[in-house]
Design an enzyme around this catalytic site. Structure first.
Site, short mmCIF file in Angstrom:
data_model
loop_
_atom_site.label_atom_id
_atom_site.label_comp_id
_atom_site.label_asym_id
_atom_site.label_seq_id
_atom_site.Cartn_x
_atom_site.Cartn_y
_atom_site.Cartn_z
CE LYS A 21 80.56 52.64 62.65
NZ LYS A 21 81.90 52.01 62.57
CD GLU A 49 83.45 50.36 65.82
OE1 GLU A 49 82.67 50.25 64.87
OE2 GLU A 49 84.46 51.10 65.79
CB CYS A 68 83.54 54.03 65.39
SG CYS A 68 85.25 54.09 64.76
#
Length: 284
Positions: free
Chosen positions: A115, A43, A156
């Site tokens: 995300k 990330e 994440c």
């Protein structure tokens, strides 16, 4: 379906975009030189910057982003599938996306993923994070095809939302991904448990390239990039320093694990629980 090598590139990205590109390129070349055909970076490969103003000053849209252009050329040169875990990308309206890219061996962008889940938390050690103040959350789960298996994309904090990975596995993904910049505190507590759980629940390989160490903006990330098999076994693990880890991915192991524990086939739809007072009203 053929066995292939996958690699995690572990980084310690800082505030200098050009330096981050160069560091990533060195490690990507090392992984490719060791036979990896699918290589994943963490990330925020291009920039880790807590200041919204400083971040906005250093990023670009997709067409003008120097890191994306370099990584597309690198994938083409090396003949690999290059999964850039995420980049900070400026949106047309001035917002920012935390966006992952799968780049094919021809340099073309095969898939994009923004995300979905924003890390908005206050930790016990005093750290406070409000990703939603900077980034625009995505709204769509994404799967993409590698030569011998399908992969699902995540980033994440998405790791804590198991239904995302189950949906990807049901859409055919046998390799799930969670490139990350996990905080040291939460990583020490939950990183290994969550990554292994997501692999076991879905009967999938999990590849998670991570940021590790103390960064220029002051944050500490956990590192420990992982490659986990569909039975939950750790095949490769990094420490906290930048570097690479590599393991073989055997698509047949996905079918074997799902045959032993057919959780995806046994899954059933159900009605969400009602609040106790609603249940009482219905019964009366």
């Amino acid at each position: 379906m053929a066995i292939f090598k996958a690699a995690c590139v572990q980084m310690r990205s800082g505030r200098d975009v050009a330096a981050n590109i160069a560091a990533a390129e060195t490690l990507i070349r090392e992984a490719a030189g060791n036979g990896a055909l699918y290589i994943q970076t963490p990330e925020m490969t291009n920039l880790l910057e807590r200041s919204r103003e400083a971040l906005q000053a250093k990023i670009a849209d997709e067409a003008g982003d120097p890191s994306l252009a370099r990584f597309r050329a690198l994938a083409r040169e090396l003949g690999i599938h290059l999964h850039i875990g995420s980049l900070a990308i400026r949106l047309p309206d001035g917002g920012v996306a935390n966006r992952g890219f799968l780049i094919g061996p021809d340099g073309a962008i095969r898939a994009r993923y923004d995300k979905i889940h924003m890390f908005d938390v206050d930790l016990a050690n005093g750290e406070s994070w409000r990703e939603s103040a900077t980034y625009r959350p995505g709204t769509e789960a994404v799967v993409a095809d590698l030569p011998d298996m399908r992969m699902g994309m995540a980033i994440c904090y998405d790791m804590r939302f198991a239904h995302l990975f189950r949906a990807e596995a049901k859409a055919g993904a046998g390799l799930i991904t969670t490139p990350a910049a996990f905080t040291r505190q939460t990583g020490e507590a939950h990183w290994h448990v969550l990554t292994r759980a997501r692999a076991i629940e879905t009967g999938s390989y999990l590849v998670a390239a991570a940021q590790g160490g103390t960064h220029e903006d002051g944050r500490e990330t956990y590192g420990h990039s992982l490659i986990i098999d569909p039975w939950g076994r750790v095949l490769a693990e990094a420490g906290t320093e930048p570097g690479i880890v590599i393991a073989e991915i055997d698509p047949a192991e996905v079918e074997a694990a799902r045959g032993r524990i057919p959780a995806l086939k046994n899954d059933r739809a159900f009605r969400e629980p009602r609040a106790p007072e609603d249940a009482l009203r219905t019964a009366s």
